[in-house]
Design an enzyme around this catalytic site. Sequence first.
Site, PDB file in Angstrom:
ATOM      1  N   ASP A  12      38.966  50.219  33.385  1.00  0.00           N
ATOM      2  CA  ASP A  12      38.572  50.159  34.790  1.00  0.00           C
ATOM      3  C   ASP A  12      37.276  50.940  34.968  1.00  0.00           C
ATOM      4  O   ASP A  12      36.880  51.736  34.109  1.00  0.00           O
ATOM      5  CB  ASP A  12      39.668  50.759  35.681  1.00  0.00           C
ATOM      6  CG  ASP A  12      39.531  50.349  37.137  1.00  0.00           C
ATOM      7  OD1 ASP A  12      38.738  49.433  37.423  1.00  0.00           O
ATOM      8  OD2 ASP A  12      40.218  50.939  37.992  1.00  0.00           O
ATOM      9  N   GLU A  53      32.852  48.842  35.379  1.00  0.00           N
ATOM     10  CA  GLU A  53      33.971  48.104  34.795  1.00  0.00           C
ATOM     11  C   GLU A  53      33.620  47.570  33.413  1.00  0.00           C
ATOM     12  O   GLU A  53      34.426  47.647  32.469  1.00  0.00           O
ATOM     13  CB  GLU A  53      34.371  46.962  35.735  1.00  0.00           C
ATOM     14  CG  GLU A  53      35.079  47.435  36.994  1.00  0.00           C
ATOM     15  CD  GLU A  53      35.149  46.389  38.080  1.00  0.00           C
ATOM     16  OE1 GLU A  53      35.920  46.597  39.034  1.00  0.00           O
ATOM     17  OE2 GLU A  53      34.429  45.368  38.000  1.00  0.00           O
ATOM     18  N   ASP A  84      41.850  44.965  36.268  1.00  0.00           N
ATOM     19  CA  ASP A  84      42.011  44.472  37.642  1.00  0.00           C
ATOM     20  C   ASP A  84      40.707  43.920  38.208  1.00  0.00           C
ATOM     21  O   ASP A  84      40.626  43.630  39.400  1.00  0.00           O
ATOM     22  CB  ASP A  84      42.586  45.544  38.563  1.00  0.00           C
ATOM     23  CG  ASP A  84      41.724  46.791  38.664  1.00  0.00           C
ATOM     24  OD1 ASP A  84      40.534  46.661  38.970  1.00  0.00           O
ATOM     25  OD2 ASP A  84      42.237  47.898  38.435  1.00  0.00           O
ATOM     26  N   ASP A 133      42.424  53.620  35.922  1.00  0.00           N
ATOM     27  CA  ASP A 133      41.832  53.989  37.212  1.00  0.00           C
ATOM     28  C   ASP A 133      41.754  55.515  37.349  1.00  0.00           C
ATOM     29  O   ASP A 133      40.745  56.058  37.804  1.00  0.00           O
ATOM     30  CB  ASP A 133      42.663  53.382  38.346  1.00  0.00           C
ATOM     31  CG  ASP A 133      42.169  53.810  39.715  1.00  0.00           C
ATOM     32  OD1 ASP A 133      41.118  53.319  40.135  1.00  0.00           O
ATOM     33  OD2 ASP A 133      42.843  54.642  40.362  1.00  0.00           O
ATOM     34  N   HIS A 223      26.637  33.009  58.945  1.00  0.00           N
ATOM     35  CA  HIS A 223      25.881  31.920  58.326  1.00  0.00           C
ATOM     36  C   HIS A 223      24.419  31.936  58.753  1.00  0.00           C
ATOM     37  O   HIS A 223      24.040  32.544  59.770  1.00  0.00           O
ATOM     38  CB  HIS A 223      26.502  30.571  58.697  1.00  0.00           C
ATOM     39  CG  HIS A 223      26.529  30.340  60.187  1.00  0.00           C
ATOM     40  ND1 HIS A 223      25.436  29.906  60.893  1.00  0.00           N
ATOM     41  CD2 HIS A 223      27.519  30.519  61.091  1.00  0.00           C
ATOM     42  CE1 HIS A 223      25.739  29.811  62.167  1.00  0.00           C
ATOM     43  NE2 HIS A 223      27.000  30.178  62.330  1.00  0.00           N
ATOM     44  N   GLU A 299      34.890  29.102  63.468  1.00  0.00           N
ATOM     45  CA  GLU A 299      34.431  29.597  64.763  1.00  0.00           C
ATOM     46  C   GLU A 299      35.372  29.133  65.876  1.00  0.00           C
ATOM     47  O   GLU A 299      36.175  28.199  65.696  1.00  0.00           O
ATOM     48  CB  GLU A 299      32.998  29.104  65.018  1.00  0.00           C
ATOM     49  CG  GLU A 299      32.358  29.547  66.332  1.00  0.00           C
ATOM     50  CD  GLU A 299      32.289  31.067  66.488  1.00  0.00           C
ATOM     51  OE1 GLU A 299      33.357  31.672  66.704  1.00  0.00           O
ATOM     52  OE2 GLU A 299      31.171  31.628  66.432  1.00  0.00           O
TER      53      GLU A 299
END
Length: 419
Positions: A12, A53, A84, A133, A223, A299
Amino acid sequence: MTQPRQFVIEADGGSRGNPGPAGYGAVVIDPVTGETLAEAAEYIGVATNNVAEYKGLIAGLKAAKALVPDASADGALQVRVRMDSKLVVEQMSGRWKIKHPDMKPLAAEAARILSASAVTYEWIPREKNKHADRLANEAMDAGKRGKQWEPSASTASLDTPRSSAASALPPVSGPPGDAAAGAAKARAALASRPAAASPAAPQAGWGAAPDLGAPATFVLLRHGETALTPEKRFSGSGGSDPELSAAGRHQAECIARSLADRGTVEEIVSSPLRRCRETAAAVAARLGLEVRIEEGLRETDFGAWEGLTFAEVRERYGADLDAWLASAKVAPTGGGESFAEVARRVSATRDRLTTRYAGRTVLLVTHVTPIKTLVRLALGAPPEAMFRMELSAASVSAVAYYADGNASVRLLNDTSHLR
C-alpha cells in the site's frame, strides 16, 4: 520436481495531501501459516497516492525475491500480490492502459523484478490491507519527524491478525517460512501476550478522534459548456440532451490534462447525459480508466422550463417560478423534479458510491444541481443555500466522506485549469 516457494505480498501507499508527504508499506506473508516473513516501508517525500502505491509494490516484490536465492529461475517462486489500489492491480494485470508519465517507469520497474508468469494480482478491500496500510502510515509519521521508518519500532503486524489472511488464500504446497522470518516470529510471540486492559476514553476534540482511515473522496466535475451554457438556459434531464460545444470540448481537454498531472483519480463515474459522458471520456482517455454510468447523477428535470432562460421563465410562468424559489418541495412547471426529489436521489447515489469506493478518490462528472446538493448536504446547509453557490462550466469541487458519516468540503468551483 521442486515445488516453488509461494508468497503473498500485501502493499500500500499513501499521501497526506495527494500530492503531499507520502510513504509506502509492504509485507511478505507465508500463505499457509499467515506468518509475516518480511516488511518494508519508506518515507518518499512529496508524491501522489498512486506513486506511493507503486513504490510499495516494488518494495514488496524485491523483498519476496530476496527471500529466495534462486528466485530468478523458472518455477522457483510464485507470488500473489494483494492491494487495495484498483489502478495498480488493473494496470499491472494488463487490463488497463498506463498513460500517466509518472506511472510508466514505476510499472516497468515492477515488471522487471520477477517474471510475469511468477506474479498474479488481486484487488482487496482496504480493510483487508491493514498491515501494509499501517506500515505506510508509520513511514509517513517517521518522515514528519525528519526520520526514516525503523523495523524495530513497527507495530503494524501486532495489529493485524493473520489467520483470516491465510484462510482467504487457496491451499498451496511447499516449504513454509525459513530463517528470514525469525524477527517476525518474535513479534508474533509478543502479539500472543495478553494486553493489559485500558479504560476507554471519550472522544474530545480533533486529537482524540479515532483513526477512520482514508475517506472516499469525490472530485466533482461539472461538464464542459454546451450551446445552452453561455445563454444561461435551463438544461436538465428532460430536454434536448445537448452535446459539448467546441468551447466545452476544449474545457474537457484542459481538465483532463490537469487531472492527469495530479495523478490522484482512481475511478470515473458519470451522469448518463451526453455532455457529461463526453467530458468523462476526455478524462478517461488521458488517465487510462473506464467510465461507469450512474443514473443518479443526472441533472434535474426542469419540465416546461427546459431550454428557456430565467427571464423567459419569469415572463411565462412567473407564479410557478416564485413558488419554486420559495420552496424546495415545489417542482418546475409541467411535471419536472423538485429540489427535494433531487436531494433524495442524489443522497441515495452518494450512499451507494461512498460504500463502493471507500478510501478511494473518484471523479464524478455531473451537473450543477447534483454538485450543489452534495456540497449542501456535506455542510448541513438548508435548501436555499443552493441559490448561493456559483458553479462554472468544467469547474472542480471536492468532498471527502469519512467512515463515521462525517463529510468535509475541500474545494468549490475551482477553474484554475482553464486559465
